[in-house]
Design a protein around this motif. Structure first.
Motif, PDB file in Angstrom:
ATOM      1  N   THR A  10       6.841   6.325  -0.840  1.00 45.22           N
ATOM      2  CA  THR A  10       6.598   7.389  -1.856  1.00 45.22           C
ATOM      3  C   THR A  10       5.542   7.092  -2.884  1.00 45.22           C
ATOM      4  O   THR A  10       4.524   7.658  -3.188  1.00 45.22           O
ATOM      5  N   LEU A  11       5.959   6.100  -3.907  1.00 42.39           N
ATOM      6  CA  LEU A  11       5.397   5.660  -4.649  1.00 42.39           C
ATOM      7  C   LEU A  11       3.838   5.084  -4.375  1.00 42.39           C
ATOM      8  O   LEU A  11       2.860   5.344  -5.124  1.00 42.39           O
ATOM      9  N   SER A  12       3.647   4.414  -3.250  1.00 47.03           N
ATOM     10  CA  SER A  12       2.614   3.764  -2.956  1.00 47.03           C
ATOM     11  C   SER A  12       1.569   4.924  -2.670  1.00 47.03           C
ATOM     12  O   SER A  12       0.311   5.049  -3.107  1.00 47.03           O
ATOM     13  N   GLU A  13       2.149   5.894  -1.860  1.00 42.20           N
ATOM     14  CA  GLU A  13       1.458   6.961  -1.393  1.00 42.20           C
ATOM     15  C   GLU A  13       0.834   7.966  -2.951  1.00 42.20           C
ATOM     16  O   GLU A  13      -0.415   8.367  -2.754  1.00 42.20           O
ATOM     17  N   ASN A  14       1.702   8.175  -3.677  1.00 41.74           N
ATOM     18  CA  ASN A  14       1.565   8.860  -4.715  1.00 41.74           C
ATOM     19  C   ASN A  14       0.583   8.333  -5.716  1.00 41.74           C
ATOM     20  O   ASN A  14      -0.453   8.949  -6.246  1.00 41.74           O
ATOM     21  N   ILE A  15       0.438   7.020  -5.935  1.00 43.51           N
ATOM     22  CA  ILE A  15      -0.441   6.401  -6.488  1.00 43.51           C
ATOM     23  C   ILE A  15      -1.931   6.661  -6.032  1.00 43.51           C
ATOM     24  O   ILE A  15      -2.884   6.704  -6.640  1.00 43.51           O
ATOM     25  N   LYS A  16      -1.929   6.353  -4.733  1.00 46.68           N
ATOM     26  CA  LYS A  16      -3.271   6.396  -4.212  1.00 46.68           C
ATOM     27  C   LYS A  16      -3.926   7.975  -4.158  1.00 46.68           C
ATOM     28  O   LYS A  16      -5.004   8.118  -4.596  1.00 46.68           O
ATOM     29  N   LEU A  17      -2.949   8.948  -4.108  1.00 46.94           N
ATOM     30  CA  LEU A  17      -3.279  10.430  -4.202  1.00 46.94           C
ATOM     31  C   LEU A  17      -3.754  10.570  -5.619  1.00 46.94           C
ATOM     32  O   LEU A  17      -4.772  11.081  -5.869  1.00 46.94           O
ATOM     33  N   VAL A  18      -2.990  10.219  -6.854  1.00 47.74           N
ATOM     34  CA  VAL A  18      -3.621  10.395  -8.007  1.00 47.74           C
ATOM     35  C   VAL A  18      -4.798   9.751  -8.286  1.00 47.74           C
ATOM     36  O   VAL A  18      -5.531  10.533  -9.032  1.00 47.74           O
ATOM     37  N   LYS A  19      -5.046   8.598  -7.912  1.00 45.47           N
ATOM     38  CA  LYS A  19      -6.462   7.948  -8.058  1.00 45.47           C
ATOM     39  C   LYS A  19      -7.431   8.910  -7.413  1.00 45.47           C
ATOM     40  O   LYS A  19      -8.680   8.817  -8.039  1.00 45.47           O
ATOM     41  N   MET A  20      -7.285   9.153  -6.228  1.00 43.76           N
ATOM     42  CA  MET A  20      -8.220  10.215  -5.376  1.00 43.76           C
ATOM     43  C   MET A  20      -8.524  11.521  -6.316  1.00 43.76           C
ATOM     44  O   MET A  20      -9.628  11.891  -6.687  1.00 43.76           O
ATOM     45  N   LEU A  21      -7.551  12.037  -6.665  1.00 43.04           N
ATOM     46  CA  LEU A  21      -7.683  13.524  -7.394  1.00 43.04           C
ATOM     47  C   LEU A  21      -8.093  13.320  -8.852  1.00 43.04           C
ATOM     48  O   LEU A  21      -8.911  13.916  -9.359  1.00 43.04           O
ATOM     49  N   LEU A  22      -7.934  12.163  -9.351  1.00 35.16           N
ATOM     50  CA  LEU A  22      -8.495  11.819 -10.692  1.00 35.16           C
ATOM     51  C   LEU A  22      -9.893  11.557 -10.909  1.00 35.16           C
ATOM     52  O   LEU A  22     -10.677  11.851 -11.696  1.00 35.16           O
ATOM     53  N   TYR A  23     -10.520  10.958  -9.848  1.00 34.53           N
ATOM     54  CA  TYR A  23     -11.789  10.172  -9.897  1.00 34.53           C
ATOM     55  C   TYR A  23     -12.719  10.887  -8.719  1.00 34.53           C
ATOM     56  O   TYR A  23     -13.831  10.664  -8.818  1.00 34.53           O
ATOM     57  N   SER A  24     -12.234  11.772  -8.080  1.00 37.64           N
ATOM     58  CA  SER A  24     -12.978  12.549  -6.776  1.00 37.64           C
ATOM     59  C   SER A  24     -13.314  14.074  -7.026  1.00 37.64           C
ATOM     60  O   SER A  24     -12.525  14.655  -7.658  1.00 37.64           O
ATOM     61  N   GLN A  25     -14.370  14.316  -6.489  1.00 37.86           N
ATOM     62  CA  GLN A  25     -14.567  15.751  -6.299  1.00 37.86           C
ATOM     63  C   GLN A  25     -14.248  16.320  -4.986  1.00 37.86           C
ATOM     64  O   GLN A  25     -14.714  15.575  -4.025  1.00 37.86           O
ATOM     65  N   LEU A  74      11.111  -7.005  -7.036  1.00 37.36           N
ATOM     66  CA  LEU A  74      11.157  -7.771  -5.786  1.00 37.36           C
ATOM     67  C   LEU A  74       9.801  -8.087  -5.193  1.00 37.36           C
ATOM     68  O   LEU A  74       8.707  -7.252  -5.576  1.00 37.36           O
ATOM     69  N   GLU A  75       9.629  -8.523  -4.185  1.00 29.16           N
ATOM     70  CA  GLU A  75       8.533  -8.981  -3.566  1.00 29.16           C
ATOM     71  C   GLU A  75       7.685  -7.813  -3.072  1.00 29.16           C
ATOM     72  O   GLU A  75       6.460  -7.810  -3.156  1.00 29.16           O
ATOM     73  N   SER A  76       8.386  -6.885  -2.499  1.00 32.40           N
ATOM     74  CA  SER A  76       7.710  -5.526  -2.136  1.00 32.40           C
ATOM     75  C   SER A  76       7.021  -4.979  -3.311  1.00 32.40           C
ATOM     76  O   SER A  76       5.886  -4.363  -2.994  1.00 32.40           O
ATOM     77  N   ALA A  77       7.491  -4.918  -4.361  1.00 30.92           N
ATOM     78  CA  ALA A  77       7.020  -4.348  -5.478  1.00 30.92           C
ATOM     79  C   ALA A  77       5.860  -5.261  -5.976  1.00 30.92           C
ATOM     80  O   ALA A  77       4.793  -4.634  -6.351  1.00 30.92           O
ATOM     81  N   LEU A  78       5.846  -6.371  -5.919  1.00 32.36           N
ATOM     82  CA  LEU A  78       4.901  -7.374  -6.350  1.00 32.36           C
ATOM     83  C   LEU A  78       3.655  -7.440  -5.309  1.00 32.36           C
ATOM     84  O   LEU A  78       2.373  -7.265  -5.926  1.00 32.36           O
ATOM     85  N   LYS A  79       3.909  -7.120  -4.067  1.00 38.03           N
ATOM     86  CA  LYS A  79       2.887  -7.025  -3.103  1.00 38.03           C
ATOM     87  C   LYS A  79       2.258  -5.600  -3.456  1.00 38.03           C
ATOM     88  O   LYS A  79       0.890  -5.677  -3.489  1.00 38.03           O
ATOM     89  N   ARG A  80       2.888  -4.679  -3.605  1.00 40.68           N
ATOM     90  CA  ARG A  80       2.266  -3.276  -4.025  1.00 40.68           C
ATOM     91  C   ARG A  80       1.486  -3.538  -5.098  1.00 40.68           C
ATOM     92  O   ARG A  80       0.262  -2.888  -5.385  1.00 40.68           O
ATOM     93  N   ALA A  81       1.894  -4.068  -6.221  1.00 43.81           N
ATOM     94  CA  ALA A  81       1.223  -4.348  -7.345  1.00 43.81           C
ATOM     95  C   ALA A  81      -0.133  -5.036  -7.268  1.00 43.81           C
ATOM     96  O   ALA A  81      -1.231  -4.817  -7.745  1.00 43.81           O
ATOM     97  N   ALA A  82      -0.098  -5.881  -6.557  1.00 37.62           N
ATOM     98  CA  ALA A  82      -1.263  -7.029  -5.996  1.00 37.62           C
ATOM     99  C   ALA A  82      -2.314  -6.073  -5.458  1.00 37.62           C
ATOM    100  O   ALA A  82      -3.607  -6.517  -5.560  1.00 37.62           O
ATOM    101  N   ILE A  83      -1.765  -5.273  -4.693  1.00 40.13           N
ATOM    102  CA  ILE A  83      -2.919  -4.509  -3.758  1.00 40.13           C
ATOM    103  C   ILE A  83      -3.478  -3.085  -4.087  1.00 40.13           C
ATOM    104  O   ILE A  83      -4.603  -2.974  -3.896  1.00 40.13           O
ATOM    105  N   ILE A  84      -2.617  -2.298  -4.577  1.00 39.91           N
ATOM    106  CA  ILE A  84      -2.889  -1.031  -4.896  1.00 39.91           C
ATOM    107  C   ILE A  84      -3.126  -0.675  -6.652  1.00 39.91           C
ATOM    108  O   ILE A  84      -3.573   0.415  -6.803  1.00 39.91           O
ATOM    109  N   SER A  85      -2.620  -1.556  -7.393  1.00 42.76           N
ATOM    110  CA  SER A  85      -2.575  -1.068  -8.612  1.00 42.76           C
ATOM    111  C   SER A  85      -3.632  -1.902  -9.463  1.00 42.76           C
ATOM    112  O   SER A  85      -4.139  -2.901  -9.216  1.00 42.76           O
TER     113      SER A  85
END
Length: 298
Positions: A127-142, A171-182
């Motif tokens: 859910t965190l990953s999905e919401n980050i992607k959605l927030v970025k899209m909503l902030l910078y797209s029309q 944990l590694e799962s969070a670090l992977k997420r940070a490396a790829i989408i943040s």
């Protein structure tokens, strides 16, 4: 290395958060050259005993009116918020603060909060990953259309400056997420050795991970009996997950010289932003750090 200060937007049961004192501490930190002030996030804090806590993005909108240049930051539970509502909050506060908002997105650990808002606790990482992607899209797209149930969705005003979104985790799962989408990684109570471990994990998933922003948040006390005060403060105020590398031994304490030496250790392993969590959030500690520690390191 940049320096931040964590402030107490929560308090013990039976008392009230002192907003005037928070404003004064934030203004003091700004005057002393700190790069950022940080606030904590929970919708619910405490089980049988309730700890009062102010919603951090709402609080930051207030802080923006009392400060001019310091960045205003929070570790925020992205998964507990509707992404469209969250995007509107972010865009508004970024606008009010003239682009000074800095976000740390975290998955959360307190199941009671997830149950209360109807979000699946076991899926919080996804859910965190999905919401980050959605927030970025909503902030910078029309004219966002075809995603979820969005049809011709445009947020205005959109941020004039990019709002950095770092991911907090152990944990590694969070670090992977940070490396790829943040935009970077935030750790909490990590020693220099453990922080270096975290960066090495991120590099497995992104060869340019060291170019990303990063932050370590550690407790500090300058003065006599510092270790005792940091340990007691941590036991009374903070939660350290037993399954993580978070450890009170990451703390910085002692004389001004000892604190400077330990802070430099963090810089040497690649920490780009060191956020001090002053024991008991004492104003005097902010003053000492700003006047006697920061000038020797910056």
């Amino acid at each position: 290395m940049k320096f931040g200060i964590a402030l107490d937007n929560f308090t013990v049961p039976g008392s009230a958060v002192n907003v005037s004192a928070l404003i004064e501490k934030a203004k003091l930190a700004e005057s002393l050259g700190f790069e950022s002030v940080w606030f904590w996030d929970h919708l619910l804090l405490g089980s049988k005993t309730v700890y009062p806590i102010l919603e951090p993005i709402a609080l930051i909108s207030n802080m923006a009116a009392h400060t001019d240049k310091i960045k205003l930051a929070t570790l925020y539970l992205f998964g507990l918020r509707n992404p469209l509502v969250l995007s509107k909050l972010i865009s508004t506060v970024s606008y009010l603060s003239n682009g000074r908002l800095l976000l740390g997105a975290v998955a959360g650990w307190y199941k009671k909060e997830f149950d209360a808002v109807g979000v699946d606790f076991d899926s919080r990482g996804r859910t965190l990953s999905e919401n980050i992607k959605l927030v970025k899209m909503l902030l910078y797209s029309q004219d966002v259309t075809g995603i979820k149930n969005y049809t011709h969705v445009t947020i205005e005003p959109r941020p004039s400056k990019k709002v950095p979104i770092l991911i907090g985790g152990y944990l590694e799962s969070a670090l992977k997420r940070a490396a790829i989408i943040s935009d970077g990684w935030i750790s909490y109570y990590f020693s220099p050795k453990d922080f270096r471990w975290g960066l090495s994990i991120m590099e497995k998933y992104n060869k340019n991970a060291t170019a990303l922003d990063n932050t370590d948040m550690v407790p500090v006390y300058v003065g006599d009996n510092g270790e005792e005060k940091v340990r007691n403060f941590t036991e009374e105020y903070m939660d350290l997950p037993s399954w993580s590398r978070c450890n009170v031994s990451s703390g910085i304490w002692g004389t001004v010289e000892a604190v400077i030496e330990k802070a430099i250790e963090y810089s040497n392993v690649g920490v780009k932003r060191l956020v001090f969590i002053p024991a008991y959030y004492e104003r005097e500690q902010i003053k000492i750090l700003g006047e006697r520690v920061l000038p020797k390191i910056q």
